[in-house]
Structure formats: C-alpha cells, structure tokens
Write an enzyme that holds these catalytic residues in place. Structure first.
Site, PDB file in Angstrom:
ATOM      1  N   ARG A  12      17.472  67.022  44.477  1.00 36.90           N
ATOM      2  CA  ARG A  12      17.164  66.182  43.325  1.00 36.90           C
ATOM      3  C   ARG A  12      16.058  65.215  43.678  1.00 36.90           C
ATOM      4  O   ARG A  12      15.821  64.895  44.825  1.00 36.90           O
ATOM      5  CB  ARG A  12      18.421  65.423  42.887  1.00 36.90           C
ATOM      6  CG  ARG A  12      19.431  66.333  42.212  1.00 36.90           C
ATOM      7  CD  ARG A  12      20.719  65.602  41.897  1.00 36.90           C
ATOM      8  NE  ARG A  12      20.488  64.478  41.024  1.00 36.90           N
ATOM      9  CZ  ARG A  12      20.904  63.234  41.282  1.00 36.90           C
ATOM     10  NH1 ARG A  12      21.560  62.974  42.378  1.00 36.90           N
ATOM     11  NH2 ARG A  12      20.668  62.266  40.434  1.00 36.90           N
TER      12      ARG A  12
ATOM     13  N   LYS B  27      28.235  63.737  52.409  1.00 41.62           N
ATOM     14  CA  LYS B  27      27.828  64.743  51.419  1.00 41.62           C
ATOM     15  C   LYS B  27      28.194  66.161  51.877  1.00 41.62           C
ATOM     16  O   LYS B  27      27.840  66.584  52.978  1.00 41.62           O
ATOM     17  CB  LYS B  27      26.310  64.646  51.180  1.00 41.62           C
ATOM     18  CG  LYS B  27      25.829  65.582  50.097  1.00 41.62           C
ATOM     19  CD  LYS B  27      24.724  64.974  49.305  1.00 41.62           C
ATOM     20  CE  LYS B  27      24.062  65.984  48.402  1.00 41.62           C
ATOM     21  NZ  LYS B  27      23.132  65.381  47.469  1.00 41.62           N
TER      22      LYS B  27
ATOM     23  N   ARG C 233      29.321  49.582  46.674  1.00 41.98           N
ATOM     24  CA  ARG C 233      28.793  48.259  47.060  1.00 41.98           C
ATOM     25  C   ARG C 233      29.717  47.711  48.137  1.00 41.98           C
ATOM     26  O   ARG C 233      30.927  47.641  47.959  1.00 41.98           O
ATOM     27  CB  ARG C 233      28.765  47.353  45.837  1.00 41.98           C
ATOM     28  CG  ARG C 233      28.038  46.058  46.051  1.00 41.98           C
ATOM     29  CD  ARG C 233      27.516  45.530  44.722  1.00 41.98           C
ATOM     30  NE  ARG C 233      28.564  45.492  43.716  1.00 41.98           N
ATOM     31  CZ  ARG C 233      29.315  44.424  43.441  1.00 41.98           C
ATOM     32  NH1 ARG C 233      29.140  43.296  44.096  1.00 41.98           N
ATOM     33  NH2 ARG C 233      30.242  44.478  42.501  1.00 41.98           N
TER      34      ARG C 233
HETATM   35  C1  BTN Z   1      20.782  67.561  45.653  1.00 32.69           C
HETATM   36  O1  BTN Z   1      19.721  66.970  45.909  1.00 32.69           O
HETATM   37  O2  BTN Z   1      21.881  67.073  45.920  1.00 32.69           O
HETATM   38  C2  BTN Z   1      20.738  68.916  44.983  1.00 32.69           C
HETATM   39  C3  BTN Z   1      20.592  70.011  45.992  1.00 32.69           C
HETATM   40  C4  BTN Z   1      20.522  71.399  45.375  1.00 32.69           C
HETATM   41  C5  BTN Z   1      20.209  72.450  46.414  1.00 32.69           C
HETATM   42  C6  BTN Z   1      20.309  73.829  45.862  1.00 32.69           C
HETATM   43  S1  BTN Z   1      20.323  75.059  47.126  1.00 32.69           S
HETATM   44  C7  BTN Z   1      20.162  76.307  45.919  1.00 32.69           C
HETATM   45  C8  BTN Z   1      19.167  75.800  44.901  1.00 32.69           C
HETATM   46  N1  BTN Z   1      17.817  76.080  45.345  1.00 32.69           N
HETATM   47  C9  BTN Z   1      17.138  74.970  45.590  1.00 32.69           C
HETATM   48  O3  BTN Z   1      15.960  74.935  45.982  1.00 32.69           O
HETATM   49  N2  BTN Z   1      17.899  73.905  45.347  1.00 32.69           N
HETATM   50  C10 BTN Z   1      19.219  74.262  44.906  1.00 32.69           C
END
Ligand code: BTN
Length: 343
Positions: free
Chosen positions: A129, A206, A341
């Site tokens: 993201r 995560k 927080r």
């Molecule tokens: C995040 O930032 O938390 C989202 C991550 C999403 C990763 C997945 S892996 C499969 C698909 N292909 C990508 O390039 N991104 C998503």
C-alpha cells in the site's frame, strides 16, 4: 524473460527442491541445456533469494530444500471447502516469478472475464500500500491476486477491503486453532487481528497485507484486483528492508501444513465471504468488527493526509469507515494510517 527459460528454471527448482546435491552435468542433461545455461539459471535463482550452495565435485544444493506450491493441491484444498468448482474465480494460475501478481492481472484480466487468481512463488516488484515495495523472496511466503468483475459500481463497494481482511484473519485463526498443541505462543487462537483498514497482525506484528485496486467500468460494473501477501517462512536476512515488526504464519501453526493447502482454504473462504458481501452487503461483517479488530476501544492515533487525530477506536460505520472518539465527539475516517498510541 522468455517463457521457455522460465519453464527450465521451474524444472531446475523442482530438482533442487529435495535439498540434495545435484551435479551441474546431471542437471544440464536432465534439462537438455548446457552447463553454462544451468549456471546462468542458478544466478537468476539466487537473485530471487534462494540460497544455492556449490561444492566442487558434488554440485549444487539448496540447503533444507524448497517447499514449492502445487496447483492441484491448492485446487483440491479449495474444493474441500467450496464443494464444487469456483464460480467467482474459476481460473487459477501459478507462476514461478512475475513482476507483481497485481500487474499480471491488470494486464491479463480482459482475457479472463470469468475471474482469475494469479499466484506467484516470487515477485520482482511486489507492491504494498501507499507505493511501498512488498518484499517477495522465492517460495518464502504467499503472494496472490484475485481479479474479477462485479455488477456493482465503486460507490457500492464500501467495506470491501475489510471483508477480505476479516475473512483472512478469521480463517487463519481457525487454522491456527486446529493445529495448535501448546505452541511457544501458548493459546494463539483468535489472536490474529485486523488493523483497519487492512493489516493482519499477530501481537502487533504484521502477518499479512492486502492491496485492493478497483476500477469502475461504469455506474454498475467494476473490476476488482485484490492482492494478498502473507508471511509464511521468511528469513530475517530476506526481510532486512521491512520497516516494521513482522511474523511468519508457519511460526503460529504447530503442525506443518503445506502452503498449498492453506492457500486453497484461504481462497475458498475468501470466495464465500465475497459472495456473501456482494449479495447481502457489509452489515454482518460490521457486526463482527469488535472481535477481530486489533485496536478496538484502545487509544489510537490516526494520520491522514490533512491531520493527525488522537482518540479511542470506536468501531466502524456501515460503509467501513473507522470511528474514532475524541472526548465526546466521534470522527469518521475513510482513509489513513492508524496505530496504537503509547501514552
Ligand atoms: C500492504 O502494504 O500491506 C499490502 C501488501 C500486498 C502485497 C500483495 S502480494 C500479492 C499482490 N501483488 C503485489 O504486488 N502486491 C500484492
């Protein structure tokens, strides 16, 4: 890279998956290529962060072997839950390496109007993201994207990414619960949580991320490209550039369940959740928010492009927006980064 080269690399990886030594000459003969070509392919494999050892006189070895995805095992596991073949996502494509499964879908979806899941063992340009990279070492994790068209406009898709996150978190909790026998983490059941909007966490580390890309084709049709990355058995040295605490799913499941089986089950549950959401809406999911939220009723700070607001997470709206209570006032957010927080 040419398709024929990818196929040879795939064959090479399947031979090295047993963790034993293979001489360069044997590999070259089995694959019908020169020893130099084998060597070049091993360079490529190493660039995907597969550790390849070479010992003069013995050949090449991947220590510990590789746990490769198996398309038919994914299908079988998916069908065990769905009972029949998939309606929403009838086609499944497993790739050895791709720039990003999301890009693959974006490029190919028009030839797969019926819906397609693209799974990859390695992504050279995995996307997270907010334009962040998603580290995607070979066969270490799960990377997949689901692409399909829905007869709904973008405005009717509020809460979609939460549906995906809740479905994943709840299914992962079931899997952990089934495999648990007093792991190092004690009772881990139901401890995988969702941090709004779509981070899956275990004890604030995560475990998985979701990337939803939707394009509205018209007021009553959209194309959805939903990408999921789940840490499975990533090594610390592979994750040096990951800038937040993280955890592997294989640490949370005691019994060794194959990645393909877990993946099939996740895909089936996702399909069930998505079908339910498309026919019944978000309401039922919103009711389950309290039990799955990582931060419900906790002190949080939310950063948006305009402001940072401190308050207490107070659930979600029927459209998936986050509620944060500041004193007696409730603010709602449609986007932003929320975190615990500390003071
Ligand atoms: C995040 O930032 O938390 C989202 C991550 C999403 C990763 C997945 S892996 C499969 C698909 N292909 C990508 O390039 N991104 C998503």
């Amino acid at each position: 890279m040419k398709q024929s080269t990818i196929e040879k690399i795939d064959a090479l990886l399947h031979r090295l998956a047993d963790g034993k030594f293979h001489s360069g000459q044997t590999l070259a003969t089995e694959l019908g290529i020169s020893r130099t070509a084998v060597w070049k392919m091993l360079q490529t494999i190493q660039s995907w962060e597969v550790p390849v050892y070479s010992i003069t006189g013995r050949g090449y070895q991947v220590p510990g072997g590789l746990n490769l995805l198996c398309a038919s095992q994914v299908e079988q596991s998916r069908e065990r839950v769905l009972g029949a073949s998939s309606q929403l996502l009838p086609r499944l494509k497993v790739l050895t390496s791709v720039s990003s499964t999301a890009d693959y879908l974006a490029q190919h979806w028009q030839s797969h109007l019926g819906g397609l899941v693209c799974i990859a063992e390695h992504q050279s340009q995995g996307r997270g993201r907010k334009g962040r990279p998603w580290i995607s070492p070979f066969a270490a994790n799960l990377y997949f994207s689901m692409g399909f068209r829905v007869p709904l406009g973008l405005g009717a898709l509020g809460g979609l990414s939460l549906v995906v996150g809740m479905s994943l978190a709840e299914t992962i909790n079931q899997i952990i619960g089934e495999t648990e026998n007093q792991s190092a983490h004690g009772n881990t059941q139901n401890q995988v949580k969702l941090k709004w909007p779509n981070d899956i966490l275990f004890e604030q580390r995560k475990l998985a991320g979701i990337l939803v890309e939707a394009s509205g084709e018209s007021q009553d049709a959209s194309f959805l490209n939903i990408g999921v990355g789940i840490n499975w058995n990533m090594q610390s040295e592979q994750a040096k550039s990951v800038d937040q605490p993280w955890v592997n799913l294989s640490e949370l499941t005691q019994k060794r369940i194959p990645r393909s089986v877990v993946l099939g089950r996740l895909l089936a549950r996702l399909e069930q959740s998505l079908n339910h959401y498309f026919s019944e809406g978000f309401q039922e999911f919103a009711q389950r928010w309290e039990s799955i939220s990582a931060l419900y009723r906790q002190n949080v700070v939310i950063h948006t492009a305009r402001e940072s607001v401190c308050g207490v997470e107070d659930g979600i709206e029927a459209n998936g927006a986050l509620r944060v209570k500041v004193g007696t006032k409730t603010h709602t957010f449609h986007s932003g980064e929320v975190s615990l927080r500390k003071n």
